[in-house]
Design a protein around this motif. Sequence first.
Motif, short mmCIF file in Angstrom:
data_model
loop_
_atom_site.label_atom_id
_atom_site.label_comp_id
_atom_site.label_asym_id
_atom_site.label_seq_id
_atom_site.Cartn_x
_atom_site.Cartn_y
_atom_site.Cartn_z
N ALA A 1 -5.02 2.03 -9.10
CA ALA A 1 -3.92 1.98 -10.07
C ALA A 1 -2.70 2.70 -9.53
CB ALA A 1 -4.36 2.59 -11.40
N HIS A 2 -2.91 3.88 -8.96
CA HIS A 2 -1.80 4.63 -8.35
C HIS A 2 -1.20 3.83 -7.19
CE1 HIS A 2 -1.78 8.59 -10.32
NE2 HIS A 2 -3.10 8.46 -10.41
N LEU A 3 -2.07 3.28 -6.36
CA LEU A 3 -1.60 2.51 -5.21
C LEU A 3 -0.75 1.32 -5.65
CD1 LEU A 3 -1.56 1.82 -2.19
CD2 LEU A 3 -3.79 0.69 -2.52
N GLY A 4 -1.23 0.58 -6.64
CA GLY A 4 -0.48 -0.56 -7.13
C GLY A 4 0.88 -0.17 -7.66
N ARG A 5 0.95 0.93 -8.39
CA ARG A 5 2.23 1.40 -8.92
C ARG A 5 3.19 1.78 -7.79
NH1 ARG A 5 5.13 5.70 -9.48
NH2 ARG A 5 6.51 5.96 -11.23
N VAL A 6 2.68 2.50 -6.81
CA VAL A 6 3.52 2.91 -5.69
C VAL A 6 4.04 1.69 -4.93
CG1 VAL A 6 3.45 4.05 -3.42
CG2 VAL A 6 2.57 5.23 -5.44
N LEU A 7 3.16 0.73 -4.68
CA LEU A 7 3.58 -0.48 -3.96
C LEU A 7 4.63 -1.25 -4.75
CD1 LEU A 7 0.11 -1.63 -2.59
CD2 LEU A 7 2.00 -0.67 -1.25
N ASP B 1 1.74 -7.02 -2.14
CA ASP B 1 0.67 -6.05 -1.88
C ASP B 1 0.17 -5.44 -3.19
OD1 ASP B 1 0.90 -6.51 0.86
OD2 ASP B 1 2.28 -4.83 1.15
N ALA B 2 1.12 -5.13 -4.10
CA ALA B 2 0.74 -4.57 -5.39
C ALA B 2 -0.13 -5.56 -6.16
CB ALA B 2 1.99 -4.22 -6.20
N ARG B 3 0.24 -6.82 -6.12
CA ARG B 3 -0.53 -7.86 -6.82
C ARG B 3 -1.96 -7.92 -6.28
NH1 ARG B 3 1.65 -13.41 -5.82
NH2 ARG B 3 3.53 -12.53 -6.70
N GLU B 4 -2.12 -7.85 -4.97
CA GLU B 4 -3.46 -7.90 -4.36
C GLU B 4 -4.34 -6.74 -4.81
OE1 GLU B 4 -3.46 -8.32 -0.11
OE2 GLU B 4 -1.92 -9.90 -0.19
N VAL B 5 -3.73 -5.61 -5.08
CA VAL B 5 -4.48 -4.44 -5.53
C VAL B 5 -4.75 -4.50 -7.03
CG1 VAL B 5 -4.35 -1.93 -5.81
CG2 VAL B 5 -3.63 -2.97 -3.66
N LEU B 6 -3.74 -4.90 -7.79
CA LEU B 6 -3.81 -4.77 -9.25
C LEU B 6 -4.55 -5.90 -9.96
CD1 LEU B 6 -0.20 -3.41 -9.74
CD2 LEU B 6 -2.34 -2.13 -10.00
N ARG B 7 -4.46 -7.11 -9.47
CA ARG B 7 -5.16 -8.22 -10.15
C ARG B 7 -6.66 -7.99 -10.24
NH1 ARG B 7 -2.08 -13.77 -8.50
NH2 ARG B 7 -0.50 -13.62 -10.11
N PRO B 8 -7.32 -7.66 -9.14
CA PRO B 8 -8.77 -7.39 -9.26
C PRO B 8 -9.07 -6.20 -10.18
CG PRO B 8 -8.15 -7.60 -6.95
CD PRO B 8 -6.88 -7.60 -7.75
#
Length: 182
Positions: free
Chosen positions: A117-123, A131-138
């Motif tokens: 969640a933190h990673l997606g927000r930062v991206l 990149d954020a989408r790849e982390v956040l969708r799953p």
Amino acid sequence: RFIEMNRGRTVPSEFRRQWLLLVCWFYQADLDYGAIVPWLDELRSVAPDDPELALAEGTFYETLVWTGAPPADFSWNGRSRTMAPIANRPHDEVLLRASERFRVAASAPALHDAASAHLGRVLATIGRSNDAREVLRPLMADAVERRWRYLAALFLAQAESGARRYDAAIAAYCGFAVVEFR
């Protein structure tokens, strides 16, 4: 002070690691950046490859940018291993460092959802929407706790909006509503 009083005495390394994490999160919650740095440095000397250290450091870097820090009263003598990678760097580079630390933390199953969640927000914040989408969708679909699904939907909407994919942003906000009410 507790650890300084006991220097020279041996305590179990796991107790010391957990104590240092507790102190770090206390200062993090208090937004006392000047106080947290030596503790993060100490934790790094005790458990340099600890994913929980990576999460704490990533959160520290993220909130430094979020709050506009480092504040004027921030004291650092130039030898901090926590501060060295970000000293005199622009905010985007500090957030890149945060993303590196969140990726390390996300590799640990117990920290995966929070770190992702933190990673997606930062991206999303630095404009790396794909990149954020790849982390956040799953994460929206698979996070164990509802709060991480909720934040994933919210941050995904931020990423989509930042990339001017407004229909996708609306869909993410609708996903946010579904998470909130199911």
